[in-house]
Design an enzyme around this catalytic site. Structure first.
Site, mmCIF file in Angstrom:
data_model
loop_
_atom_site.group_PDB
_atom_site.id
_atom_site.type_symbol
_atom_site.label_atom_id
_atom_site.label_comp_id
_atom_site.label_asym_id
_atom_site.label_seq_id
_atom_site.Cartn_x
_atom_site.Cartn_y
_atom_site.Cartn_z
ATOM 1 C CB VAL A 119 -0.946 0.009 1.215
ATOM 2 C CG1 VAL A 119 -1.768 1.298 1.235
ATOM 3 C CG2 VAL A 119 -1.868 -1.211 1.188
ATOM 4 C CG HIS A 153 1.625 1.426 5.979
ATOM 5 N ND1 HIS A 153 1.646 1.655 4.629
ATOM 6 C CD2 HIS A 153 1.973 0.129 6.148
ATOM 7 C CE1 HIS A 153 1.985 0.536 3.999
ATOM 8 N NE2 HIS A 153 2.190 -0.399 4.899
HETATM 9 P P1 5GP Z 1 2.649 -3.105 3.395
HETATM 10 O O1 5GP Z 1 2.963 -4.458 2.831
HETATM 11 O O2 5GP Z 1 2.306 -2.089 2.324
HETATM 12 O O3 5GP Z 1 3.710 -2.620 4.358
HETATM 13 O O4 5GP Z 1 1.389 -3.319 4.313
HETATM 14 C C1 5GP Z 1 0.088 -3.022 3.917
HETATM 15 C C2 5GP Z 1 -0.819 -3.590 4.978
HETATM 16 O O5 5GP Z 1 -2.114 -3.053 4.799
HETATM 17 C C3 5GP Z 1 -0.954 -5.107 4.922
HETATM 18 O O6 5GP Z 1 -0.516 -5.662 6.145
HETATM 19 C C4 5GP Z 1 -2.434 -5.332 4.658
HETATM 20 O O7 5GP Z 1 -2.958 -6.442 5.354
HETATM 21 C C5 5GP Z 1 -3.063 -4.027 5.113
HETATM 22 N N1 5GP Z 1 -4.257 -3.653 4.404
HETATM 23 C C6 5GP Z 1 -4.450 -3.662 3.048
HETATM 24 N N2 5GP Z 1 -5.670 -3.222 2.741
HETATM 25 C C7 5GP Z 1 -6.278 -2.914 3.926
HETATM 26 C C8 5GP Z 1 -7.569 -2.407 4.241
HETATM 27 O O8 5GP Z 1 -8.418 -2.136 3.389
HETATM 28 N N3 5GP Z 1 -7.838 -2.223 5.561
HETATM 29 C C9 5GP Z 1 -6.926 -2.498 6.538
HETATM 30 N N4 5GP Z 1 -7.294 -2.280 7.805
HETATM 31 N N5 5GP Z 1 -5.687 -2.974 6.270
HETATM 32 C C10 5GP Z 1 -5.380 -3.179 4.979
#
Ligand code: 5GP
Ligand code: ZN
Length: 117
Positions: free
Chosen positions: A99, A103
């Site tokens: 995403v 974050h």
């Molecule tokens: P990244 O891999 O980008 O560091 O982490 C993205 C995180 O966002 C993942 O752990 C995934 O489970 C979480 N995530 C993706 N879409 C959503 C969503 O619509 N709602 C929530 N609460 N978490 C999300």
């Protein structure tokens, strides 16, 4: 002052309230909510409300709010009685980022393995 948002970004849509999320914390600049696919008994995501794609896109003016994400992580850990926890900021695809709204993951509630794998 208005906050930059991207209507195509799922985390911006959570900030706006257009997508539901299990919110854990909110102030003028920051929102925290539970990860939809938790990797630990406690798995929170802490984000700036402003749309910033990656850690590499943080401006000098935004370093203050980014620093405050750590204070929110500490607060969540305290509120959820986590004796230990891990914070992670995946950056770019090669860093595991999926995403593209910066974050901080906060993981806890189980024994985290030593090292980063
Ligand atoms: P990244 O891999 O980008 O560091 O982490 C993205 C995180 O966002 C993942 O752990 C995934 O489970 C979480 N995530 C993706 N879409 C959503 C969503 O619509 N709602 C929530 N609460 N978490 C999300
Ligand atoms: Zn966004």
């Amino acid at each position: 002052m208005s906050i930059a948002t991207d209507p195509d970004c799922i985390f911006c849509r959570i900030v706006a309230g257009d997508l539901p999320a299990d919110r854990l914390y909110e102030d003028d600049d920051i929102v925290a909510f539970r990860d939809i696919s938790p990797q630990a008994p406690f798995h929170g995501l802490i984000i700036p409300k402003a749309h910033i794609a990656t850690l590499n896109d943080v401006s000098d003016e935004q370093t203050g709010v980014m620093g405050r994400l750590f204070a929110v992580a500490r607060q969540l850990a305290s509120e959820h009685a986590l004796p230990g926890y891990r914070v992670v900021v995946n950056t770019n695809r090669e860093g595991g980022q999926v995403v593209f709204h910066v974050h901080m993951h906060v993981l806890g509630g189980r024994q985290m393995k030593a090292g980063m794998g």
